[in-house]
Design a protein around this motif. Structure first.
Motif, PDB file in Angstrom:
ATOM      1  N   ILE A  70      54.477  43.283  59.097  1.00 34.77           N
ATOM      2  CA  ILE A  70      53.545  44.310  58.600  1.00 34.77           C
ATOM      3  C   ILE A  70      52.115  43.823  58.381  1.00 34.77           C
ATOM      4  O   ILE A  70      51.227  44.631  58.143  1.00 34.77           O
ATOM      5  CB  ILE A  70      54.061  44.964  57.301  1.00 34.77           C
ATOM      6  CG1 ILE A  70      54.127  43.939  56.164  1.00 34.77           C
ATOM      7  CG2 ILE A  70      55.401  45.632  57.534  1.00 34.77           C
ATOM      8  CD1 ILE A  70      54.374  44.550  54.805  1.00 34.77           C
ATOM      9  N   VAL A  71      51.871  42.515  58.479  1.00 39.73           N
ATOM     10  CA  VAL A  71      50.518  42.005  58.250  1.00 39.73           C
ATOM     11  C   VAL A  71      49.608  42.488  59.376  1.00 39.73           C
ATOM     12  O   VAL A  71      49.944  42.332  60.552  1.00 39.73           O
ATOM     13  CB  VAL A  71      50.503  40.461  58.196  1.00 39.73           C
ATOM     14  CG1 VAL A  71      49.081  39.938  58.103  1.00 39.73           C
ATOM     15  CG2 VAL A  71      51.321  39.965  57.034  1.00 39.73           C
ATOM     16  N   PRO A  72      48.467  43.079  59.028  1.00 37.14           N
ATOM     17  CA  PRO A  72      47.526  43.513  60.071  1.00 37.14           C
ATOM     18  C   PRO A  72      47.107  42.334  60.952  1.00 37.14           C
ATOM     19  O   PRO A  72      46.938  41.212  60.481  1.00 37.14           O
ATOM     20  CB  PRO A  72      46.328  44.048  59.272  1.00 37.14           C
ATOM     21  CG  PRO A  72      46.897  44.414  57.931  1.00 37.14           C
ATOM     22  CD  PRO A  72      47.996  43.423  57.686  1.00 37.14           C
ATOM     23  N   VAL A  73      46.924  42.591  62.231  1.00 32.91           N
ATOM     24  CA  VAL A  73      46.629  41.519  63.190  1.00 32.91           C
ATOM     25  C   VAL A  73      45.276  40.859  62.934  1.00 32.91           C
ATOM     26  O   VAL A  73      45.046  39.741  63.401  1.00 32.91           O
ATOM     27  CB  VAL A  73      46.701  42.030  64.649  1.00 32.91           C
ATOM     28  CG1 VAL A  73      48.109  42.447  65.005  1.00 32.91           C
ATOM     29  CG2 VAL A  73      45.723  43.155  64.882  1.00 32.91           C
ATOM     30  N   ASP A  74      44.394  41.503  62.191  1.00 33.47           N
ATOM     31  CA  ASP A  74      43.080  40.919  61.938  1.00 33.47           C
ATOM     32  C   ASP A  74      43.081  39.958  60.745  1.00 33.47           C
ATOM     33  O   ASP A  74      42.048  39.389  60.415  1.00 33.47           O
ATOM     34  CB  ASP A  74      42.034  42.013  61.724  1.00 33.47           C
ATOM     35  CG  ASP A  74      42.313  42.879  60.509  1.00 33.47           C
ATOM     36  OD1 ASP A  74      43.497  43.035  60.129  1.00 33.47           O
ATOM     37  OD2 ASP A  74      41.348  43.418  59.932  1.00 33.47           O
ATOM     38  N   LYS A  75      44.229  39.772  60.109  1.00 34.22           N
ATOM     39  CA  LYS A  75      44.304  38.869  58.955  1.00 34.22           C
ATOM     40  C   LYS A  75      44.959  37.546  59.341  1.00 34.22           C
ATOM     41  O   LYS A  75      45.920  37.508  60.099  1.00 34.22           O
ATOM     42  CB  LYS A  75      45.106  39.506  57.826  1.00 34.22           C
ATOM     43  CG  LYS A  75      44.370  40.618  57.136  1.00 34.22           C
ATOM     44  CD  LYS A  75      45.026  40.954  55.820  1.00 34.22           C
ATOM     45  CE  LYS A  75      44.186  41.991  55.112  1.00 34.22           C
ATOM     46  NZ  LYS A  75      44.560  42.116  53.723  1.00 34.22           N
ATOM     47  N   LYS A  76      44.440  36.473  58.770  1.00 35.75           N
ATOM     48  CA  LYS A  76      45.095  35.167  58.872  1.00 35.75           C
ATOM     49  C   LYS A  76      46.222  35.150  57.851  1.00 35.75           C
ATOM     50  O   LYS A  76      46.161  35.831  56.836  1.00 35.75           O
ATOM     51  CB  LYS A  76      44.092  34.059  58.593  1.00 35.75           C
ATOM     52  CG  LYS A  76      42.972  33.983  59.597  1.00 35.75           C
ATOM     53  CD  LYS A  76      41.981  32.908  59.192  1.00 35.75           C
ATOM     54  CE  LYS A  76      40.870  32.804  60.187  1.00 35.75           C
ATOM     55  NZ  LYS A  76      39.771  33.722  59.925  1.00 35.75           N
ATOM     56  N   ILE A  77      47.235  34.331  58.086  1.00 33.29           N
ATOM     57  CA  ILE A  77      48.387  34.238  57.192  1.00 33.29           C
ATOM     58  C   ILE A  77      48.485  32.817  56.653  1.00 33.29           C
ATOM     59  O   ILE A  77      48.412  31.848  57.420  1.00 33.29           O
ATOM     60  CB  ILE A  77      49.692  34.604  57.920  1.00 33.29           C
ATOM     61  CG1 ILE A  77      49.624  36.041  58.428  1.00 33.29           C
ATOM     62  CG2 ILE A  77      50.896  34.407  57.005  1.00 33.29           C
ATOM     63  CD1 ILE A  77      50.751  36.407  59.359  1.00 33.29           C
ATOM     64  N   ALA A  78      48.647  32.700  55.336  1.00 33.15           N
ATOM     65  CA  ALA A  78      48.908  31.407  54.704  1.00 33.15           C
ATOM     66  C   ALA A  78      50.279  31.497  54.044  1.00 33.15           C
ATOM     67  O   ALA A  78      50.545  32.426  53.289  1.00 33.15           O
ATOM     68  CB  ALA A  78      47.841  31.080  53.666  1.00 33.15           C
ATOM     69  N   ILE A  79      51.132  30.548  54.362  1.00 31.52           N
ATOM     70  CA  ILE A  79      52.467  30.486  53.767  1.00 31.52           C
ATOM     71  C   ILE A  79      52.457  29.342  52.769  1.00 31.52           C
ATOM     72  O   ILE A  79      52.203  28.185  53.136  1.00 31.52           O
ATOM     73  CB  ILE A  79      53.553  30.300  54.836  1.00 31.52           C
ATOM     74  CG1 ILE A  79      53.534  31.503  55.793  1.00 31.52           C
ATOM     75  CG2 ILE A  79      54.919  30.123  54.192  1.00 31.52           C
ATOM     76  CD1 ILE A  79      54.450  31.368  56.983  1.00 31.52           C
TER      77      ILE A  79
END
Length: 97
Positions: A70-79
């Motif tokens: 569900i994360v928008p493609v324009d956002k970076k993801i930090a785990i």
């Protein structure tokens, strides 16, 4: 200063005790996700009670999978997690998936 702090449990933490102490501080937050402009942070719990090593439970893996969808493609993801996501060559750090 009231800067928000986000925390995850470590392998030697008592989760109930931490939650009891930190809920008194309005700026200490335990969340599973935090969405910011340009970033989506996911906070995973790798703690196994009574052990030094960690793992992602099936519920944590499910949450991760669902969030990644569900994360928008324009956002970076930090785990964010306490334990290493893969073996690092030391017998003190064992990852179970």
């Amino acid at each position: 200063m009231n800067i928000p702090v986000y925390w995850i449990p470590g392998n030697h933490d008592d989760l109930g005790q931490l939650e009891a102490v930190f809920k008194k501080a309005k700026n200490f937050n335990r969340e599973t996700r935090l969405s910011l402009p340009g970033w989506h942070l996911l906070f995973l719990n790798t703690k196994i009670d009574g052990r030094d090593d960690g793992q992602l439970s099936q519920s944590e893996l499910n949450m991760l999978r669902n969030e990644l969808i569900i994360v928008p493609v324009d956002k970076k993801i930090a785990i964010v997690m306490h334990h290493h996501p893969a073996p690092v060559g030391t017998p003190l750090l064992i990852i179970i998936f």
